[in-house]
Design a protein around this motif. Structure first.
Motif: not given
Length: 379
Positions: A170-171, A348-351, A353-355, A375-376
């Motif tokens: 997904g990333l 932006m939301r997808e990016r 969420e993927m991290v 962002m962790p």
């Protein structure tokens, strides 16, 4: 085990068949778009010629009407005093009047035919323009599907074995392919492609302007063309930079952000304040790219959609996390109202969420927007 292998082969066959079908559809749509553009250019040239001919026929018709009026007056005079003129003179006046009337009738008929053709072409051009727009939209969507099928679904049965592989899958979709390619295609179409098309049209006007209005107006038209070329050149350079800023690998995140925001500030005549807090160390490349893209998207949204005059960007790097805040004084919006084709916020939301990050958007119409990203930074 045999059933599993058989299922894998069947799935691979289905994917290959889908790729072939989608690829053929893309080629057909592309050809439709190209044919439409060719017809559009041909009809546009014909329309320009018709406009010139109509103007000429109008002038000719007005002159013929003047001559017909004079000839009718002459004929009326001869008719009243026919005893003073010979039969040959009367016949010549009558034939002259009749000939002028026929010429006027033919001229007006030609004018009507050209006007009808002009109206027909204008309607056709509007229809072709809609067809081109739809073809480009479909081609873009099909490109996304095709990239998804050919790249991200390659050996899909092996890729989806574990949850970790699914997350990387997904990333990869979000960071490397669909969103970036769709955004790039849209920016090229709306930016350099449109600008270059305008350059072609405006350059054709220079010579006509020189012949019709003189050198001063022709020079002004040339200056306008240079402005269009300069704008297109900037857009091309910006798009190349957007693909992958080289400074990100060489200098790191903070210097690259400073350079990027300074460039955006100069070009858009906007005040952008950048504040970097915390550690100045380098972090994993995927996080540097993600952070750069998120700030880039938020700033572009503030400029293009919010029409902001002042933007504040704050970036804080901690030991195991980072916080980003982008604030603008633009016109704001209602976050609860979903807009069609809001690709920027979706990406932006997808990016984020993927991290495994969090995205918060606070905005009120007329009061600006605040975008907060946490962002962790996992190893």
């Amino acid at each position: 085990m045999d059933d599993s292998k058989s299922g894998n082969k069947a799935l691979d066959y289905i994917i290959k068949d889908m790729v072939s079908t989608v690829s053929n559809s893309k080629d057909e749509i592309f050809q439709i778009g190209e044919d439409s553009r060719t017809e559009f250019e041909k009809l546009s040239k014909e329309l320009e010629t018709i406009k010139v001919n109509v103007a000429t026929l109008i002038d000719d018709g007005d002159e013929l009407e003047r001559k017909v009026r004079l000839s009718r007056l002459r004929l009326s005079e001869v008719s009243k005093k026919f005893l003073q003129y010979s039969e040959d003179e009367i016949r010549k006046v009558y034939e002259q009047t009749h000939g002028l009337q026929m010429d006027l009738s033919m001229t007006r008929e030609k004018e009507k035919q050209l006007r009808d053709r002009r109206h027909e072409i204008e309607l056709r051009l509007r229809s072709i323009d809609e067809t081109i727009e739809k073809a480009e939209g479909l081609a873009g969507k099909i490109s996304v599907v095709l990239n998804y099928l050919t790249e991200d679904l390659k050996d899909v049965t092996e890729t989806l074995k574990t949850a970790k592989e699914k997350q990387q899958f997904g990333l990869q979709i979000i960071e490397a392919q669909e969103e970036e390619r769709r955004r790039l295609s849209r920016e090229i179409h709306d930016g350099p492609a449109q600008a270059l098309a305008n350059v072609m049209l405006r350059s054709d006007l220079v010579e006509r302007t020189f012949n019709a209005r003189g050198i001063d107006e022709a020079l002004e038209e040339m200056r306008n063309v240079r402005k269009l070329v300069r704008s297109a050149l900037y857009d091309v350079r910006r798009i190349i930079y957007d693909l992958r800023p080289m400074a990100l690998d060489d200098l790191g995140l903070v210097p690259t952000l400073k350079k990027y925001l300074a460039t955006v500030e100069d070009y858009n005549q906007t005040t952008i304040e950048f504040v970097s807090m915390g550690s100045s160390r380098r972090i994993d490349s995927k996080y540097e790219v993600a952070i750069f893209r998120l700030i880039q998207e938020a700033v572009q949204n503030a400029l293009k959609h919010a029409e902001a005059r002042t933007i504040e960007v704050k970036f804080e790097l901690k030991a195991s996390s980072t916080t980003i805040v982008i604030k603008d004084d633009g016109k704001g919006f209602d976050p609860s109202v979903k807009k069609e084709k809001s690709f920027g916020l979706v990406g932006m939301r997808e990016r984020v969420e993927m991290v495994n990050g969090d995205l918060d958007i606070h905005s009120v119409p007329g009061e600006g927007t605040i975008v907060t990203i946490k962002m962790p930074l996992n190893s």
